[in-house]
Design a protein around this motif. Structure first.
Motif, PDB file in Angstrom:
ATOM      1  N   LEU A 156       0.824  -1.209   0.000  1.00 59.56           N
ATOM      2  CA  LEU A 156       0.000   0.000   0.000  1.00 59.56           C
ATOM      3  C   LEU A 156       0.858   1.259   0.000  1.00 59.56           C
ATOM      4  O   LEU A 156       0.483   2.277  -0.594  1.00 59.56           O
ATOM      5  CB  LEU A 156      -0.942  -0.012   1.210  1.00 59.56           C
ATOM      6  N   PHE A 157       2.003   1.201   0.653  1.00 60.51           N
ATOM      7  CA  PHE A 157       2.945   2.330   0.618  1.00 60.51           C
ATOM      8  C   PHE A 157       3.595   2.454  -0.757  1.00 60.51           C
ATOM      9  O   PHE A 157       3.732   3.563  -1.303  1.00 60.51           O
ATOM     10  CB  PHE A 157       4.014   2.148   1.691  1.00 60.51           C
ATOM     11  N   LEU A 158       3.986   1.326  -1.343  1.00 65.87           N
ATOM     12  CA  LEU A 158       4.663   1.350  -2.634  1.00 65.87           C
ATOM     13  C   LEU A 158       3.784   1.939  -3.736  1.00 65.87           C
ATOM     14  O   LEU A 158       4.299   2.533  -4.693  1.00 65.87           O
ATOM     15  CB  LEU A 158       5.105  -0.060  -3.032  1.00 65.87           C
ATOM     16  N   LEU A 159       2.471   1.793  -3.602  1.00 67.02           N
ATOM     17  CA  LEU A 159       1.575   2.329  -4.622  1.00 67.02           C
ATOM     18  C   LEU A 159       1.671   3.847  -4.738  1.00 67.02           C
ATOM     19  O   LEU A 159       1.264   4.426  -5.750  1.00 67.02           O
ATOM     20  CB  LEU A 159       0.129   1.916  -4.325  1.00 67.02           C
ATOM     21  N   ALA A 160       2.212   4.496  -3.716  1.00 68.14           N
ATOM     22  CA  ALA A 160       2.353   5.956  -3.742  1.00 68.14           C
ATOM     23  C   ALA A 160       3.720   6.405  -4.226  1.00 68.14           C
ATOM     24  O   ALA A 160       3.946   7.611  -4.399  1.00 68.14           O
ATOM     25  CB  ALA A 160       2.082   6.537  -2.354  1.00 68.14           C
ATOM     26  N   VAL A 161       4.640   5.476  -4.446  1.00 67.61           N
ATOM     27  CA  VAL A 161       5.988   5.846  -4.895  1.00 67.61           C
ATOM     28  C   VAL A 161       5.970   6.636  -6.207  1.00 67.61           C
ATOM     29  O   VAL A 161       6.741   7.593  -6.361  1.00 67.61           O
ATOM     30  CB  VAL A 161       6.873   4.584  -5.005  1.00 67.61           C
ATOM     31  N   VAL A 254      -0.739   0.189 -12.882  1.00 61.93           N
ATOM     32  CA  VAL A 254       0.296   0.233 -13.921  1.00 61.93           C
ATOM     33  C   VAL A 254       0.316   1.622 -14.550  1.00 61.93           C
ATOM     34  O   VAL A 254       1.383   2.213 -14.781  1.00 61.93           O
ATOM     35  CB  VAL A 254       0.045  -0.844 -14.985  1.00 61.93           C
ATOM     36  N   ILE A 255      -0.872   2.169 -14.823  1.00 55.92           N
ATOM     37  CA  ILE A 255      -0.957   3.520 -15.400  1.00 55.92           C
ATOM     38  C   ILE A 255      -0.363   4.547 -14.443  1.00 55.92           C
ATOM     39  O   ILE A 255       0.406   5.428 -14.861  1.00 55.92           O
ATOM     40  CB  ILE A 255      -2.428   3.860 -15.729  1.00 55.92           C
ATOM     41  N   ILE A 256      -0.713   4.454 -13.162  1.00 55.93           N
ATOM     42  CA  ILE A 256      -0.159   5.380 -12.175  1.00 55.93           C
ATOM     43  C   ILE A 256       1.367   5.266 -12.141  1.00 55.93           C
ATOM     44  O   ILE A 256       2.085   6.282 -12.057  1.00 55.93           O
ATOM     45  CB  ILE A 256      -0.750   5.096 -10.780  1.00 55.93           C
ATOM     46  N   THR A 257       1.883   4.051 -12.217  1.00 52.75           N
ATOM     47  CA  THR A 257       3.335   3.844 -12.217  1.00 52.75           C
ATOM     48  C   THR A 257       3.989   4.497 -13.425  1.00 52.75           C
ATOM     49  O   THR A 257       5.116   5.016 -13.337  1.00 52.75           O
ATOM     50  CB  THR A 257       3.649   2.335 -12.206  1.00 52.75           C
ATOM     51  N   LEU A 258       3.290   4.499 -14.554  1.00 54.21           N
ATOM     52  CA  LEU A 258       3.869   5.013 -15.799  1.00 54.21           C
ATOM     53  C   LEU A 258       3.877   6.541 -15.877  1.00 54.21           C
ATOM     54  O   LEU A 258       4.614   7.101 -16.694  1.00 54.21           O
ATOM     55  CB  LEU A 258       3.108   4.447 -16.999  1.00 54.21           C
ATOM     56  N   PHE A 259       3.072   7.222 -15.072  1.00 56.58           N
ATOM     57  CA  PHE A 259       3.008   8.688 -15.148  1.00 56.58           C
ATOM     58  C   PHE A 259       4.392   9.333 -15.121  1.00 56.58           C
ATOM     59  O   PHE A 259       4.746  10.078 -16.041  1.00 56.58           O
ATOM     60  CB  PHE A 259       2.133   9.244 -14.023  1.00 56.58           C
ATOM     61  N   PRO A 260       5.196   9.106 -14.080  1.00 49.99           N
ATOM     62  CA  PRO A 260       6.514   9.756 -14.065  1.00 49.99           C
ATOM     63  C   PRO A 260       7.512   9.107 -15.028  1.00 49.99           C
ATOM     64  O   PRO A 260       8.447   9.771 -15.482  1.00 49.99           O
ATOM     65  CB  PRO A 260       6.967   9.586 -12.610  1.00 49.99           C
ATOM     66  N   LEU A 261       7.301   7.834 -15.366  1.00 48.28           N
ATOM     67  CA  LEU A 261       8.271   7.141 -16.220  1.00 48.28           C
ATOM     68  C   LEU A 261       8.171   7.554 -17.678  1.00 48.28           C
ATOM     69  O   LEU A 261       9.167   7.528 -18.407  1.00 48.28           O
ATOM     70  CB  LEU A 261       8.076   5.617 -16.098  1.00 48.28           C
ATOM     71  N   LEU A 262       6.982   7.925 -18.127  1.00 48.80           N
ATOM     72  CA  LEU A 262       6.792   8.355 -19.515  1.00 48.80           C
ATOM     73  C   LEU A 262       6.862   9.867 -19.670  1.00 48.80           C
ATOM     74  O   LEU A 262       6.731  10.375 -20.785  1.00 48.80           O
ATOM     75  CB  LEU A 262       5.437   7.856 -20.033  1.00 48.80           C
ATOM     76  N   ALA A 286       3.962  -1.339 -10.000  1.00 46.85           N
ATOM     77  CA  ALA A 286       3.244  -2.137 -10.999  1.00 46.85           C
ATOM     78  C   ALA A 286       3.559  -3.619 -10.850  1.00 46.85           C
ATOM     79  O   ALA A 286       2.666  -4.473 -10.957  1.00 46.85           O
ATOM     80  CB  ALA A 286       3.607  -1.663 -12.407  1.00 46.85           C
ATOM     81  N   ILE A 287       4.821  -3.932 -10.577  1.00 51.88           N
ATOM     82  CA  ILE A 287       5.223  -5.334 -10.468  1.00 51.88           C
ATOM     83  C   ILE A 287       4.589  -6.004  -9.254  1.00 51.88           C
ATOM     84  O   ILE A 287       4.022  -7.093  -9.355  1.00 51.88           O
ATOM     85  CB  ILE A 287       6.765  -5.441 -10.405  1.00 51.88           C
ATOM     86  N   VAL A 288       4.661  -5.344  -8.097  1.00 51.03           N
ATOM     87  CA  VAL A 288       4.152  -5.989  -6.877  1.00 51.03           C
ATOM     88  C   VAL A 288       2.634  -6.135  -6.901  1.00 51.03           C
ATOM     89  O   VAL A 288       2.095  -7.146  -6.419  1.00 51.03           O
ATOM     90  CB  VAL A 288       4.609  -5.221  -5.613  1.00 51.03           C
ATOM     91  N   PHE A 293      -2.037  -9.729  -7.279  1.00 54.26           N
ATOM     92  CA  PHE A 293      -3.329 -10.097  -7.849  1.00 54.26           C
ATOM     93  C   PHE A 293      -3.278 -11.434  -8.577  1.00 54.26           C
ATOM     94  O   PHE A 293      -4.264 -12.173  -8.588  1.00 54.26           O
ATOM     95  CB  PHE A 293      -3.833  -8.986  -8.782  1.00 54.26           C
ATOM     96  N   PHE A 294      -2.151 -11.762  -9.172  1.00 53.52           N
ATOM     97  CA  PHE A 294      -2.062 -13.065  -9.833  1.00 53.52           C
ATOM     98  C   PHE A 294      -2.155 -14.192  -8.806  1.00 53.52           C
ATOM     99  O   PHE A 294      -2.897 -15.156  -8.990  1.00 53.52           O
ATOM    100  CB  PHE A 294      -0.757 -13.180 -10.626  1.00 53.52           C
ATOM    101  N   SER A 295      -1.404 -14.063  -7.718  1.00 51.95           N
ATOM    102  CA  SER A 295      -1.438 -15.104  -6.689  1.00 51.95           C
ATOM    103  C   SER A 295      -2.798 -15.149  -6.007  1.00 51.95           C
ATOM    104  O   SER A 295      -3.341 -16.224  -5.732  1.00 51.95           O
ATOM    105  CB  SER A 295      -0.325 -14.878  -5.662  1.00 51.95           C
ATOM    106  N   SER A 296      -3.371 -13.972  -5.718  1.00 51.58           N
ATOM    107  CA  SER A 296      -4.680 -13.917  -5.082  1.00 51.58           C
ATOM    108  C   SER A 296      -5.762 -14.510  -5.980  1.00 51.58           C
ATOM    109  O   SER A 296      -6.649 -15.236  -5.520  1.00 51.58           O
ATOM    110  CB  SER A 296      -5.026 -12.470  -4.731  1.00 51.58           C
ATOM    111  N   THR A 297      -5.675 -14.218  -7.277  1.00 52.23           N
ATOM    112  CA  THR A 297      -6.662 -14.731  -8.226  1.00 52.23           C
ATOM    113  C   THR A 297      -6.561 -16.243  -8.356  1.00 52.23           C
ATOM    114  O   THR A 297      -7.579 -16.944  -8.437  1.00 52.23           O
ATOM    115  CB  THR A 297      -6.472 -14.078  -9.604  1.00 52.23           C
TER     116      THR A 297
END
Length: 367
Positions: A156-161, A254-262, A286-288, A293-297
């Motif tokens: 949850l913290f990493l999502l704000a990085v 993933v989109i949020i992660t890409l904002f600063p990267l693009l 994006a990776i975590v 979600f893959f493992s949870s699914t």
């Protein structure tokens, strides 16, 4: 209390100043949710704060110029004096845009969590009850501490990085990538909201046998007794993806992660305050989240498969787990095997081309 303060002080020595308060807040949140899970015997405490914590962390980074230099009260946000001056004094338009999107995400998830009753202190995610039965009690408590309490709070913290990186970029104005990603994020949230509503509409019909004519647009599906007997939703977006809500959730972050990267400013970041994170963290959110979600699914599907061994196995063969574009491929493979009509009849109640996008999503949803 002393051990927690010691850990905080140790972490302070090895992290960028802008992380001082979020790390401190995260440690206290982790400890609180874990202690409550022990006291109540309910391990869904993190689930109840999941809808808010990414927004709190993102707001902290996006609003760094707003906070005082010292915390007036314990756990209240502040901007340390040694934070990079430009970041401490100037707002980042990109970070503010990301905050706005995350706030919308929060309202969507909070609404869905509330109507499902998961904010109730007595309610627990059904998957934890299943897990309890599969592993020894002592090992479940290990999972509770290491994964449910600690790992999920870290995620949850990493999502704000990404918002942290965007705050340091200090763009003079929003770029084309910002507008494009912002639009994609909004479209993604609309689809996720629709998937949530379709699932909720189906579950309501399954329990009551009554179709609610006042459902949200996109979820006004004419469910049948055959749908309820099947036990799981296969119409609307769920005819294209077995987990459209999970797909959209991963896509959003993933989109949020890409904002600063693009952005045009990447990787032109101030080296000193970001030296600890620029080499490793930009793609981590994006990776975590995708790994989670893959493992949870996979675990969720194992439960569904045990409840509906024949029909859910057919669903797995017919509809892609996440990516809608693969569903026609699975249908084609079943057609070659001569099984498609039989599987379609089992899942959709017809052997016609039920997975037509417009017929499934719009016509049946709005009639």
């Amino acid at each position: 209390m002393a051990p927690i303060l010691a850990i905080i002080e140790l972490l302070r020595k090895g992290i960028t100043p802008a992380f001082y308060w979020p790390v401190k807040f995260g440690i206290y949140t982790t400890a609180t949710t874990y202690i409550l899970s022990i006291i109540t015997g309910n391990v869904s405490q993190v689930d109840r704060v999941w809808t808010f914590l990414p927004t709190i962390y993102t707001a902290y980074f996006a609003l760094l110029p707003l906070w005082p230099k010292e915390s007036p009260l314990p756990l209240l946000p502040y901007t340390p004096a040694d934070v990079f001056p430009d970041v401490a004094q100037n707002y980042s338009a990109r970070a503010l845009l990301m905050l706005g999107l995350v706030v919308i995400w929060m309202f969507r998830l909070s609404y869905n969590t509330w109507r499902r009753g998961l904010f109730s202190l007595n309610d627990e995610d059904y998957r934890w009850a299943v897990l309890r039965q599969k592993i020894p009690p002592w090992f479940f408590q290990v999972v509770n501490l290491t994964f449910i309490a600690i790992t999920q709070n870290i995620i949850l913290f990493l999502l704000a990085v990404p918002a942290h990186i965007a705050a340091f970029q200090q763009p003079s104005q929003l770029s084309v990538s910002d507008y494009l990603l912002g639009s994609l994020a909004l479209v993604d949230l609309v689809f996720e909201f629709t998937a949530d509503n379709q699932q909720y509409s189906f579950q309501t019909y399954k329990q009551t046998g009554v179709i609610n004519q006042n459902e949200w647009p996109g979820a006004r599906i004419q469910w049948t007794p055959a749908d309820a007997k099947r036990g799981f939703v296969t119409r609307g977006l769920w005819a294209w993806s077995r987990h459209p809500n999970f797909l959209c959730e991963q896509t959003f972050w993933v989109i949020i992660t890409l904002f600063p990267l693009l952005a045009p400013e990447f990787p032109k970041l101030p080296a000193k305050p970001l030296s600890e994170i620029t080499a490793f963290w930009p793609l981590t959110p994006a990776i975590v989240i995708c790994m989670l979600f893959f493992s949870s699914t996979a675990f969720t599907e194992s439960i569904s498969l045990s409840k509906y061994p024949t029909s859910y196995k057919a669903y797995q063969q017919r509809v892609s787990m996440f990516v809608p574009f693969l569903t026609p491929v699975w249908g084609f493979l079943l057609q070659i095997q001569g099984k498609k009509d039989q599987v379609d009849a089992m899942l959709f109640g017809t052997d016609a081309a039920t997975c037509n996008w417009f017929a499934t999503l719009f016509i049946s949803a709005y009639r």
